[in-house]
Design an enzyme around this catalytic site. Structure first.
Site, mmCIF file in Angstrom:
data_model
loop_
_atom_site.group_PDB
_atom_site.id
_atom_site.type_symbol
_atom_site.label_atom_id
_atom_site.label_comp_id
_atom_site.label_asym_id
_atom_site.label_seq_id
_atom_site.Cartn_x
_atom_site.Cartn_y
_atom_site.Cartn_z
ATOM 1 N N PRO A 1 0.998 -1.260 -0.061
ATOM 2 C CA PRO A 1 0.077 -0.010 0.062
ATOM 3 C C PRO A 1 0.799 1.347 -0.061
ATOM 4 C CG PRO A 1 -0.943 -1.592 1.525
ATOM 5 C CD PRO A 1 0.507 -2.097 1.022
ATOM 6 N N GLU A 2 0.562 2.132 -1.050
ATOM 7 C CA GLU A 2 1.196 3.495 -0.917
ATOM 8 C C GLU A 2 0.440 4.597 -0.408
ATOM 9 O OE1 GLU A 2 2.912 3.987 -4.992
ATOM 10 O OE2 GLU A 2 3.006 1.937 -5.367
ATOM 11 N N LYS B 1 3.671 6.284 4.119
ATOM 12 C CA LYS B 1 2.964 4.964 4.183
ATOM 13 C C LYS B 1 2.552 4.725 5.348
ATOM 14 C CE LYS B 1 5.831 3.811 -0.005
ATOM 15 N NZ LYS B 1 6.715 2.928 -0.457
ATOM 16 N N ARG C 1 14.074 -2.299 -10.241
ATOM 17 C CA ARG C 1 12.570 -2.331 -9.951
ATOM 18 C C ARG C 1 11.839 -2.113 -11.283
ATOM 19 N NH1 ARG C 1 10.956 -0.271 -4.978
ATOM 20 N NH2 ARG C 1 8.786 -0.936 -5.636
#
Length: 280
Positions: A2-3, A60, A264
């Site tokens: 979750p951001e 976050k 990434r």
């Protein structure tokens, strides 16, 4: 993971169900989640009897403001909160349960067991790990153009890598960094030191706009994210590049490509985000 938009959505839904509720007792099934104090019984003693007065967020991190303390919760990859009535079936991977004096229960479920919890006295929450290591939230007044430009021009890192650095700006993760870079027409491999002030301004503006749009949509559900009421986010329907590999760009029609930046996965449009430096 979750951001910021997902955590903001969780914060707002939690406010509806937990504020002004008093914690009668706590069950902790996975003590490794408790980071401060590192003694689980001490953690329980600090929180038991406290009333949740308000909810906050930093990047976050969820912040539960109690009478005298702040409970700082990081959901990491799969953490979820849900509110239950007594007798509701307990799901597998429920590791922490807060029992309220009215009989309701706040349950923390985490398949990966990566989530963390810290408790500090009110007023000290930003003096210690993990919050003291964070840069400004994108919606903080301190996240202004001068701050952002000064931070970026001092490093030769790729802009994608820098935007993921929580000590520069907190709350952005892989999804919203890719979307911000697309909206700002900046290639993820551009070196920060080569960014013009105008490009940094576009990044600052588009980071905020992307996050606001995602918050309005309740966040992004790619795999398992749901809010406290079990509702999925809807922003995945509006993503320009993230997860859109090989699909046509909604702006120019070119195929979205996927590359690696700092290990990434990174999505971009090669036309809308030209690699003027020719970096691979």
């Amino acid at each position: 993971m979750p951001e910021l938009p997902e955590v903001e959505t969780i914060k707002e839904t939690l406010k509806l169900f937990v504020c002004n509720k008093t914690i009668k007792h706590i069950d902790i099934e996975w003590p490794n989640m408790i980071k401060h104090p590192d003694d689980v019984e001490e953690f329980k003693a600090l929180v038991t009897g406290q009333t949740i007065r308000s909810m906050g967020r930093k990047g976050k991190f969820l912040l539960f403001y109690l009478d005298e303390y702040v409970l700082i919760s990081h959901l990491r990859m799969e953490g979820k909160y849900s509110v239950h009535s007594p007798g509701d079936p307990v799901k597998k991977h429920t590791h922490v349960t807060f029992y309220f004096s009215n009989g309701e229960e706040l349950r923390y479920n985490d398949v990966r067991k990566f989530g963390t919890m810290h408790v500090y006295p009110i007023g000290e929450e930003f003096m210690h790990k993990p919050l003291n290591q964070l840069g400004p939230d994108p919606f903080d007044t301190s996240f202004n153009l001068e701050y952002f430009y000064e931070k970026l021009k001092r490093t030769d890192r790729y802009i994608k890598t820098a935007l993921l650095d929580q000590s520069i700006v907190t709350g952005l993760g892989n999804i919203y960094v890719d979307e911000t870079l697309f909206r700002a027409n900046v290639h993820p491999l551009k070196r920060c030191s080569k960014l013009s002030k105008q490009e940094v301004k576009k990044l600052q503006i588009n980071a905020k706009e992307t996050l606001r749009d995602a918050i309005k949509a309740g966040g992004t559900t790619i795999r398992s994210y749901v809010n406290t009421q079990g509702d999925m986010g809807m922003f995945q329907q509006d993503l320009y590049v993230y997860g859109q590999h090989s699909k046509p760009c909604r702006v120019c029609g070119a195929d979205i490509i996927k590359i690696k930046v700092g290990g990434r996965g990174t999505h971009l449009c090669p036309t809308c985000q030209p690699n003027k430096q020719g970096v691979r």
